[in-house]
Enzyme design. Structure first.
Site, PDB file in Angstrom:
ATOM      1  N   SER A  31       0.828  -1.204   0.000  1.00 28.28           N
ATOM      2  CA  SER A  31       0.000   0.000   0.000  1.00 28.28           C
ATOM      3  C   SER A  31       0.862   1.253   0.000  1.00 28.28           C
ATOM      4  O   SER A  31       0.418   2.314  -0.461  1.00 28.28           O
ATOM      5  CB  SER A  31      -0.908   0.004   1.232  1.00 28.28           C
ATOM      6  OG  SER A  31      -1.786  -1.096   1.224  1.00 28.28           O
ATOM      7  N   GLY A 114      -5.616   5.654  10.685  1.00 29.77           N
ATOM      8  CA  GLY A 114      -5.643   4.194  10.638  1.00 29.77           C
ATOM      9  C   GLY A 114      -7.061   3.665  10.627  1.00 29.77           C
ATOM     10  O   GLY A 114      -7.340   2.640  10.034  1.00 29.77           O
ATOM     11  N   HIS A 252      -1.909  -7.820   0.632  1.00 30.86           N
ATOM     12  CA  HIS A 252      -2.190  -6.679   1.497  1.00 30.86           C
ATOM     13  C   HIS A 252      -1.748  -6.963   2.932  1.00 30.86           C
ATOM     14  O   HIS A 252      -1.976  -8.041   3.476  1.00 30.86           O
ATOM     15  CB  HIS A 252      -3.694  -6.366   1.490  1.00 30.86           C
ATOM     16  CG  HIS A 252      -4.082  -5.215   2.356  1.00 30.86           C
ATOM     17  ND1 HIS A 252      -4.103  -3.921   1.897  1.00 30.86           N
ATOM     18  CD2 HIS A 252      -4.463  -5.148   3.659  1.00 30.86           C
ATOM     19  CE1 HIS A 252      -4.493  -3.116   2.862  1.00 30.86           C
ATOM     20  NE2 HIS A 252      -4.707  -3.840   3.954  1.00 30.86           N
ATOM     21  N   SER A 334     -31.450  24.219  20.276  1.00 28.18           N
ATOM     22  CA  SER A 334     -31.783  23.277  21.344  1.00 28.18           C
ATOM     23  C   SER A 334     -30.642  23.114  22.343  1.00 28.18           C
ATOM     24  O   SER A 334     -30.861  23.068  23.553  1.00 28.18           O
ATOM     25  CB  SER A 334     -32.142  21.911  20.754  1.00 28.18           C
ATOM     26  OG  SER A 334     -33.358  21.972  20.039  1.00 28.18           O
ATOM     27  N   GLU A 355     -22.688  14.414  12.305  1.00 27.53           N
ATOM     28  CA  GLU A 355     -22.004  14.335  13.600  1.00 27.53           C
ATOM     29  C   GLU A 355     -20.576  13.823  13.494  1.00 27.53           C
ATOM     30  O   GLU A 355     -19.713  14.193  14.297  1.00 27.53           O
ATOM     31  CB  GLU A 355     -22.803  13.450  14.567  1.00 27.53           C
ATOM     32  CG  GLU A 355     -24.096  14.079  15.052  1.00 27.53           C
ATOM     33  CD  GLU A 355     -25.264  13.905  14.083  1.00 27.53           C
ATOM     34  OE1 GLU A 355     -26.315  14.520  14.314  1.00 27.53           O
ATOM     35  OE2 GLU A 355     -25.117  13.125  13.107  1.00 27.53           O
TER      36      GLU A 355
END
Length: 614
Positions: A31, A114, A252, A334, A355
C-alpha cells in the site's frame, strides 16, 4: 528536482517501505509502494514545511488518511532528514515512535490515522481553521486510499468542504485498485470517483499516479485552483515496482516474501535527501487573549435548564478567550450553542446534521491551537463514537457537549434520548465526563473544561431544574458534593444531573419517616470522587445509585469501581433506565423508569430493611 530525480526518490521511498516492513516482520509495504510517486512529488515540489519547527502555524498540513501506509510516511520523513535510517528500521518495535499507524508521538503528525475515512473530515477542520479563523495560507494535503472512499464520513467531509469553499484543502486519492480482501468497488475507474466529487462541487484532476511529470502538473493545478477544494485522483498499482506483488491480490498487509530480491529489483537502497520548501512567512496566529472571565450568575431558588446555562457560559467564555470556538450540528437552538454564535459569529462553525464531521472538525481545529466545543444531542454523539475514540489516540483536546440526555426529555421518545452516552465517553482513554445538576454548576464546569487535557464530555438536560448552588461555589474536577448528611445516616444516595433533585426530594421524604440518608451529587462521573464515596459507604453501609441512563457503564459502574480496591464493599444497589421508554411527560418518564423521588425512597427503605434483617 528533475523528473529523473523524482523517480529515484520514489524508488527510495519504495525500498525504504519494504525495508521497514521487513525489519518489523509486519506492515503494509504494498500500500506504501503504490503511492510512492505521489509522495515523492509532493515532498519535493509542493509541501511547504519546516521539519525543524513543526509548531510553525504557517506549515502545510499532511494527513495520511490511509494510515496503514505508514512505512511510506516514515520513509518521507527520512528523505526530509527528520529521522535517520536507524530509526526507520525500528518501525513497529516496542518503544519506537514509528508505530504501525501514525500517531502524534511524532511531532510532524497532527492526528492519528488508521481508522479509515477520518483523514479528510479532520482535514476539513484544519482547512476551516486556516481559511476562516487564523487566515493563514497553509494548505492541507490529505492522502486517501480508494477503499476508504466508501466511508460515509468521507462524503460528509466532501460536501462540507465544497460548501465552505475550502480551496486550501487538497485531496490525493491513491486508486491502487485492490483493497484488503480483493478489488475495490470502482477499481481503476477514475471517473467514478471524479463524477461523485464534481457533483458535490469539487475540482478534480485524473492522472497516472506513476508518471511523476503528470503528477507534478496535477498537484500544480490543485494549488492554483481557487474557491473550491481539489481532488487529484491517481491510478496506481499496489506493490508497484516488484513483479512478485505488483497489482496482485492477497498481498495486502504483509511484508514482501523476499525483501532482499525486491530491494534489488527496485535498484537497491538509496539515501537521497530533499530540501523541503519552507512555509511562507505569515506571521503569528491572531491574539486569543481577550479579557477576564465573567460567568453568568444564577440565583438560588430559581429554575434554569443546564443546557441554557451551558450556552450562556460558553458565550461568556468566548468573550474572555479568543481561542474558544463553538461547533454546531444544526441543533444550536436546542443545545443553546446559538448564544455563542450570536455573540461570536466569527468563531461559530455550523456543520449541519453530520455528527462525524462535527467531531472530526473539532479534532482538526485543536491541532491549530483552538479550543473547540462541539455540541449536539447526547443520543446523536453515539454516531461519531469512532471519531471520539480516535481523538483519544490523537491525544486531542476537544470538548463535547451532549444535550437532551435521558428519559427526562419527555414526549420525544427513545430515539432522542441519550441513554448510552456516559458509558461511551467513560470508556474513552483519558476522558473526563461531567454531569451537572444546576445552572451555576454547569457554568463553572464549562469554564473548567477548557483547560483540561484529552476528550472532555459535558452532559446537559433539556428541562429546567432548581438552582441549588450559589454562583461562587467551586466544583473541582474529580470532586463531588454532599448535599444531605449527618451522624446516623442509614444509606447513601448517589445521583447526578436530573436525579440529584429527585434524590433530594426522596431524602426529605425519608427524613420525615425517620430514615436519615446521605445524598452525594456525583457531578464528576470520570474521574470519580473515590474518597467521598468510600467515606459515605463506611458511614452508612449501603449505597444506592440513581441515574437517567442505562445501567451499563454509567454512574452505577463508576461508583462500583470506586469500591474495587479490596477494602470491604458496601451493599450496592442501582436504579437506572432498564426498559425501552415510550412517549410520556418527563415526570411520567422518571416514574416509569423507577428513578423518581418515590422510587428512590422505596428503594432506600428496602435496602435499610434488608440490612436490619441481616
Amino acid at each position: 528536482m528533475r523528473n529523473e530525480e523524482l523517480t529515484e526518490l520514489a524508488r527510495q521511498l519504495r525500498v525504504d517501505s519494504v525495508r521497514a516492513a521487513d525489519a518489523a516482520g509486519s506492515g503494509h509495504p504494498t500500500s506504501s509502494m503504490s503511492a510512492a510517486d505521489l509522495a515523492a512529488v509532493l515532498l519535493a515540489h509542493h509541501l511547504r514545511y519546516d521539519f525543524a519547527a513543526p509548531e510553525n502555524p504557517a506549515n502545510d498540513r499532511l494527513v495520511f488518511s490511509k494510515g496503514h501506509a505508514s512505512p511510506l510516511l516514515y520513509s518521507l520523513y527520512k528523505a526530509a532528514g527528520a529521522i535517520d535510517d536507524e530509526e526507520l528500521l525500528t518501525f513497529r518495535k516496542r518503544g519506537s515512535r514509528l508505530e504501525g499507524h501514525p500517531t502524534p508521538r511524532l511531532p510532524w503528525v497532527d492526528v492519528a490515522t488508521g481508522s479509515l475515512g477520518q483523514g479528510l473530515p479532520v482535514g476539513v477542520g484544519m482547512a476551516l481553521g486556516g481559511k476562516y479563523l487564523d487566515r493563514l495560507p497553509y494548505r492541507v494535503w490529505v492522502l486517501s486510499g480508494d477503499s476508504e472512499m466508501a466511508e460515509g464520513s468521507v462524503w460528509e467531509a466532501v460536501e462540507h468542504a465544497a460548501f465552505e469553499k475550502l480551496a486550501n484543502l487538497k485531496l490525493i486519492i491513491d486508486v491502487n485498485r485492490l483493497g484488503q480482501r480483493g478489488p475495490t468497488r470502482h477499481q481503476h475507474d477514475l471517473d467514478a470517483y471524479a463524477r461523485r466529487l464534481r457533483a458535490f462541487g469539487w475540482h478534480t484532476v485524473e492522472v497516472d499516479g506513476h508518471d511523476v511529470a503528470a503528477v507534478d502538473k496535477a498537484l500544480t493545478e490543485a494549488v492554483e485552483v481557487d474557491e473550491r477544494p481539489t481532488a487529484v485522483i491517481a491510478a496506481t498499482r499496489k506493490g508497484r515496482g516488484v513483479a512478485a506483488v505488483e497489482d496482485r491480490e492477497g498481498k495486502h498487509g504483509k511484508p514482501l516474501p523476499d525483501a532482499e530480491a525486491a530491494i534489488e529489483e527496485l535498484g537497491g537502497p538509496r539515501f537521497v535527501t530533499v530540501r523541503v520548501q519552507p512555509p511562507p512567512a505569515a506571521g503569528a496566529r491572531r491574539d486569543r487573549d481577550l479579557g477576564p472571565l465573567e460567568l453568568p450568575r444564577f440565583e438560588t431558588g430559581t429554575e434554569e435548564a443546564t443546557r441554557t446555562a451551558y450556552g450562556r457560559a460558553l458565550a461568556a467564555l468566548g468573550s474572555a478567550r479568543g481561542d474558544v470556538v463553538a461547533l454546531d450540528a444544526e441543533v444550536g437552538d436546542s443545545t443553546r450553542t446559538e448564544y455563542f454564535g450570536k455573540e461570536h459569529p466569527d468563531r461559530y462553525l455550523e456543520f449541519y446534521i453530520a455528527e462525524q464531521q462535527l467531531v472530526a472538525g473539532a479534532v482538526g481545529l485543536q491541532t491549530c491551537g483552538w479550543v473547540p466545543y462541539a455540541s449536539t444531542f447526547a443520543a446523536f454523539l453515539t454516531r461519531a463514537h469512532d471519531f471520539v475514540r480516535m481523538a483519544a489516540v490523537s491525544r486531542a483536546g476537544i470538548n463535547l457537549v451532549g444535550s437532551h440526555a435521558g428519559v427526562s426529555i419527555g414526549e420525544d421518545g427513545p430515539s432522542q434520548m441519550g441513554l448510552e452516552d456516559l458509558a461511551m465517553l467513560r470508556s474513552v482513554h483519558g476522558s473526563t465526563v461531567l454531569y451537572p445538576c444546576d445552572a451555576n454548576q454547569t457554568a463553572r464546569l464549562v469554564a473548567a473544561m477548557a483547560d483540561l487535557d484529552g476528550v472532555r464530555y459535558l452532559r446537559t438536560s433539556r428541562g429546567e431544574t432548581p438552582v441549588i448552588y450559589g454562583p461562587d461555589e467551586e466544583f473541582p474536577i474529580g470532586g463531588s458534593k454532599v448535599l444531605r448528611g449527618g451522624v446516623g445516616d442509614k444509606a447513601t444516595i448517589v445521583a447526578a444531573g436530573v436525579t440529584v433533585h429527585e434524590a433530594l426530594r426522596a431524602a426529605d421524604a425519608l427524613a420525615a419517616d425517620g430514615i436519615p440518608v446521605r445524598v452525594v451529587d456525583l457531578y464528576s462521573v470520570k474521574p470519580v470522587d473515590v474518597d467521598t464515596l468510600n467515606d459515605a459507604a463506611g458511614a452508612t453501609g449501603c449505597v444506592l445509585t440513581v441515574e437517567d441512563h442505562r445501567p451499563e457503564g454509567g454512574i452505577g459502574d463508576a461508583v462500583a469501581e470506586a469500591f474495587s480496591d479490596g477494602r470491604p464493599a458496601p451493599r450496592l444497589a442501582r436504579l437506572a433506565v432498564r426498559d425501552m421508554p415510550l412517549s410520556a411527560t418527563p415526570e411520567e418518564q422518571l416514574h416509569a423508569a423507577g428513578i423518581d423521588a418515590e422510587s428512590i425512597a422505596a428503594a432506600v427503605k428496602l435496602l435499610v430493611e434488608r440490612i436490619v434483617a441481616h
